[in-house]
Design a protein around this motif. Structure first.
Motif, PDB file in Angstrom:
ATOM      1  N   GLY A 112      -2.511  -6.037  -1.436  1.00  0.00           N
ATOM      2  CA  GLY A 112      -3.612  -6.446  -0.563  1.00  0.00           C
ATOM      3  C   GLY A 112      -4.942  -6.409  -1.290  1.00  0.00           C
ATOM      4  O   GLY A 112      -5.736  -7.354  -1.202  1.00  0.00           O
ATOM      5  N   ILE A 113      -5.172  -5.322  -2.035  1.00  0.00           N
ATOM      6  CA  ILE A 113      -6.418  -5.223  -2.801  1.00  0.00           C
ATOM      7  C   ILE A 113      -6.502  -6.342  -3.832  1.00  0.00           C
ATOM      8  O   ILE A 113      -7.539  -6.988  -3.998  1.00  0.00           O
ATOM      9  CB  ILE A 113      -6.501  -3.852  -3.506  1.00  0.00           C
ATOM     10  CG1 ILE A 113      -6.597  -2.737  -2.479  1.00  0.00           C
ATOM     11  CG2 ILE A 113      -7.699  -3.797  -4.427  1.00  0.00           C
ATOM     12  CD1 ILE A 113      -6.560  -1.368  -3.088  1.00  0.00           C
ATOM     13  N   ILE A 173      -5.109  -9.278  -3.783  1.00  0.00           N
ATOM     14  CA  ILE A 173      -5.399 -10.556  -3.116  1.00  0.00           C
ATOM     15  C   ILE A 173      -6.877 -10.643  -2.770  1.00  0.00           C
ATOM     16  O   ILE A 173      -7.555 -11.636  -3.042  1.00  0.00           O
ATOM     17  CB  ILE A 173      -4.542 -10.710  -1.842  1.00  0.00           C
ATOM     18  CG1 ILE A 173      -3.074 -10.887  -2.214  1.00  0.00           C
ATOM     19  CG2 ILE A 173      -5.017 -11.880  -1.000  1.00  0.00           C
ATOM     20  CD1 ILE A 173      -2.146 -10.862  -1.023  1.00  0.00           C
ATOM     21  N   PHE A 174      -7.379  -9.552  -2.206  1.00  0.00           N
ATOM     22  CA  PHE A 174      -8.789  -9.546  -1.799  1.00  0.00           C
ATOM     23  C   PHE A 174      -9.702  -9.754  -3.007  1.00  0.00           C
ATOM     24  O   PHE A 174     -10.621 -10.565  -2.971  1.00  0.00           O
ATOM     25  CB  PHE A 174      -9.113  -8.228  -1.103  1.00  0.00           C
ATOM     26  CG  PHE A 174     -10.492  -8.188  -0.516  1.00  0.00           C
ATOM     27  CD1 PHE A 174     -10.802  -8.919   0.613  1.00  0.00           C
ATOM     28  CD2 PHE A 174     -11.488  -7.421  -1.109  1.00  0.00           C
ATOM     29  CE1 PHE A 174     -12.068  -8.886   1.153  1.00  0.00           C
ATOM     30  CE2 PHE A 174     -12.766  -7.389  -0.578  1.00  0.00           C
ATOM     31  CZ  PHE A 174     -13.055  -8.128   0.552  1.00  0.00           C
ATOM     32  N   ILE A 182      -0.693  -1.884  -0.053  1.00  0.00           N
ATOM     33  CA  ILE A 182      -2.119  -1.632  -0.305  1.00  0.00           C
ATOM     34  C   ILE A 182      -2.545  -2.273  -1.617  1.00  0.00           C
ATOM     35  O   ILE A 182      -3.556  -2.984  -1.682  1.00  0.00           O
ATOM     36  CB  ILE A 182      -2.394  -0.114  -0.332  1.00  0.00           C
ATOM     37  CG1 ILE A 182      -1.903   0.537   0.956  1.00  0.00           C
ATOM     38  CG2 ILE A 182      -3.876   0.160  -0.513  1.00  0.00           C
ATOM     39  CD1 ILE A 182      -2.100   2.026   1.008  1.00  0.00           C
ATOM     40  N   VAL A 187      -2.089   3.251  -6.666  1.00  0.00           N
ATOM     41  CA  VAL A 187      -2.683   2.029  -6.103  1.00  0.00           C
ATOM     42  C   VAL A 187      -3.553   1.294  -7.134  1.00  0.00           C
ATOM     43  O   VAL A 187      -3.423   0.081  -7.285  1.00  0.00           O
ATOM     44  CB  VAL A 187      -3.461   2.349  -4.806  1.00  0.00           C
ATOM     45  CG1 VAL A 187      -4.507   1.302  -4.533  1.00  0.00           C
ATOM     46  CG2 VAL A 187      -2.509   2.439  -3.638  1.00  0.00           C
TER      47      VAL A 187
END
Lengths: 314, 335
Positions: free
Chosen positions: B107-108, B110-111, B104, B196
């Motif tokens: 992914g965040i 990268i986004f 997670i 996170v």
């Protein structure tokens, strides 16, 4: 076209399609993960606002806690205790933090400067409960009683890294020409630092302090073994009895900081574990007050830093 | 004549002191160095104080205090203390939290760093960071009344019915989960939410520090966006991303209030993730203010010392890894 190259082409088209699908799929996935991480944020904020908003009223802020079954009880002791503890933390943390930040901003590449920045980063990762134990061994054991003073010291250690980091960043944003002008006019280094750099960076430093404060206000763990909690903590009563027995201002302040104190997160923790619905309802209200304070300070501090950074750089 | 001379020499003396102090600059410099030193020494003082104050427990139990046992003793009345269940609880909850938070968080990052449209970037970054700003007790309160019954209990039952039936590995997932949902699994999941933001923020900075030439080169060779990220950027920032993970792990190990409120606080619990447990931070939070003997206090301080040493080492390692990426990036960009 030969059969061979036709096959090659077909393969290539297929691979390209696969790669494009994988690309689209994974990119969407990162977006979805971001959305997933934000679900708890909105869930918590929404739930706390609904549950806590139900019984928020003036009594809650101006009355001391009352026994179960008697209406109109509040959390004044916790609010006052939070104020005492965070004020003490600010007094302990700001002067050393700002001075250390001056050093870090002036000489970042000397051995001491590197060590300072490294230990600031590492200090930020020390668990808050360990800091609480440290304040316990440093202050509670020699003084032989729990106190707001020890709580303030613990929170000060937790605030220090944030204060040093933001102050350092803000001092670095002050244009070098200001410093050079001051030195060129013959002002010594210390006067330049205090009279030119500090005012120029002051609003940023205050913002950094607010961010540190927002972190400290929500801390519970280090207060468990330092401030302990005290439902009857009442500054007004301490002051009146102090005035009646003709104590000096310093003695009264001494009484205030030497008593065990309550704080909002501590109250929330105690109430949340009680089996009585009234207490749990109060815990939600405390959570609402705490969360609103922390979020508002956080958002406004960030907006301020952002706009300032843009102005200084642009 | 003599008077004049005297006043001159006095003046001279004052001027000399002023010069030696550089018009106050030497004391100022000394003050700055003093307080910088205080900040640096603080870590040593924390470690030293905990070491000294835990001497009672260290002398009484030695290393057996931390050794793994099947039947751990934690008996304040008879002064018998073993810290294994807390050590196990902390390690297993933090490791699972990292396992969940890693995809997670990355992914965040990268986004936010690579894909997000610019107008959305700042608000999203802030929202993710707000997740870290919510006080830990508020997480705990929400955890008890909302997260445990609505999310953890169903997931726990599902895991017990599926993974719990697998031989060997199933020992980690033997059910049933307590009816309230309070369990090590609950602690892992709430820790996931809390770490996170840390992982996302640090790895986002790592991605932003990677020079654009790397992306341009990969795209010029025909790589898709995802291939650029997966085969070029992630290997390039590997050590920084590792640093982010370790930093998150450090935060998970030390997290106290939220874990204490959802882990169930039970010393007997076997090794299953689905049973109630205890963590190092939560035993200190629960028992320290009400400790019954000096040895009890000492044992709790020793647990704190162990926690301090673990997080200290992890943090030093993480910072070192992140600094390495930050230092190498601009050099390559220049060459």
């Amino acid at each position: 076209m030969s059969l061979f190259s036709e096959l090659m082409d077909r393969n290539r088209v297929k691979r390209t399609r696969q790669r494009k699908t994988a690309n689209a799929g994974m990119l969407t996935l990162t977006g979805l993960l971001t959305a997933l991480a934000l679900v708890p944020l909105f869930w918590i904020i929404g739930y706390v606002v609904i549950q806590g908003g139900k019984n928020i009223n003036l009594d809650f802020f101006i009355n001391l806690p009352r026994p179960l079954g008697i209406s109109g009880g509040g959390v004044l002791s916790a609010i006052e205790g939070t104020l005492v503890v965070t004020l003490l933390a600010a007094v302990f943390a700001i002067p050393p933090g700002v001075l250390a930040a001056f050093y870090a901003a002036r000489s970042p590449n000397t051995p001491l400067g590197v060590a300072l920045r490294f230990s600031t980063d590492v200090l930020a990762g020390v668990p808050s409960i360990v800091v609480g134990l440290f304040a316990y061994t440093l202050l509670v054991v020699p003084m032989k009683h729990y106190s707001g003073l020890a709580g303030g010291a613990a929170l000060a250690v937790l605030m220090l890294p944030t204060i040093i980091r933001t102050t350092e960043e803000m001092l670095k944003l002050v244009p070098a020409s200001l410093r050079e002008a001051s030195l060129g006019l013959g002002a010594p280094e210390w006067k330049t630092s205090l009279r030119v750099l500090l005012p120029a960076a002051s609003s940023g430093i205050i913002t950094g302090f607010l961010l540190a404060l927002a972190r400290a206000v929500g801390e519970t763990a280090p207060l468990l073994m330092t401030a302990l909690g005290n439902e009857r903590f009442d500054i007004k009563q301490i002051i009146t009895s102090g005035v009646q027995s003709h104590l000096s201002v310093f003695q009264i302040i001494g009484h205030i900081i030497n008593a065990p104190v309550d704080s909002l997160p501590l109250t929330l923790w105690k109430y949340a574990q009680q089996p009585y619905p009234e207490r749990v309802a109060q815990a939600w209200t405390v959570a609402l007050v705490l969360m609103l304070f922390v979020l508002i300070v956080n958002v406004s501090a960030r907006v301020w830093i952002q706009s300032r950074t843009r102005r200084m750089k642009g | 004549m003599l008077k004049q001379l005297k006043s001159l020499s006095e003046k001279d003396w004052r001027v000399r002191i002023q010069r030696a102090l550089h018009h106050g600059d030497r004391p100022w410099q000394g003050l700055l160095i003093l307080f910088s030193g205080v900040v640096i020494v603080l870590m040593l003082v924390i470690g030293g104080m905990l070491w000294v104050k835990s001497s009672g427990s260290r002398n009484a139990f030695g290393l057996s205090f931390l050794a793994p046992t099947a039947n751990p003793n934690w008996d304040p009345v008879n002064n018998l203390f073993q810290a294994w269940p807390f050590l196990y609880g902390t390690l297993v909850t933090s490791l699972f939290a990292i396992l969940f938070a890693l995809p997670i968080g990355i992914g965040i990052a990268i986004f936010l760093a690579e894909l997000c449209p610019p107008w959305l970037r700042t608000p999203l970054t802030w929202l993710v960071e707000l997740l870290a700003a919510i006080p830990s007790v508020v997480y705990g309160l929400w955890g008890i009344f909302v997260f445990l019954p609505k999310v953890v209990a169903p997931i726990g039952n599902f895991l017990a019915d599926t993974l719990g039936r697998v031989p060997l590995a199933g020992a980690l997932f033997t059910g049933p989960i307590p009816a309230s949902g309070a369990s090590r699994l609950a602690a892992s999941l709430i820790l996931t939410i809390m770490i996170v933001p840390t992982i996302a923020a640090v790895s986002r900075d790592v991605f932003l520090a990677i020079p654009p030439s790397q992306r341009e080169a990969a795209k010029a060779l025909g790589a898709t966006e995802w291939e650029t990220i997966w085969q070029v950027l992630i290997p390039y920032g590997r050590s920084g991303l590792l640093g982010a993970i370790i930093l998150g792990l450090g935060r998970a190990l030390g997290e106290t209030m939220a874990v204490t409120m959802v882990i169930g606080n039970s010393i007997q619990g076997g090794i299953s993730l689905l049973s109630a447990g205890y963590s190092m931070a939560s035993i200190i939070a629960n028992e320290f203010a009400e400790s019954v003997s000096q040895l009890h206090t000492d044992a709790l301080i020793e647990i704190g010392l162990v926690l301090f040493v673990i997080t200290l080492l992890l943090n030093i390692l993480a910072r070192f890894l992140i600094w390495r990426v930050a230092r190498q990036a601009p050099q390559e960009a220049r060459s």
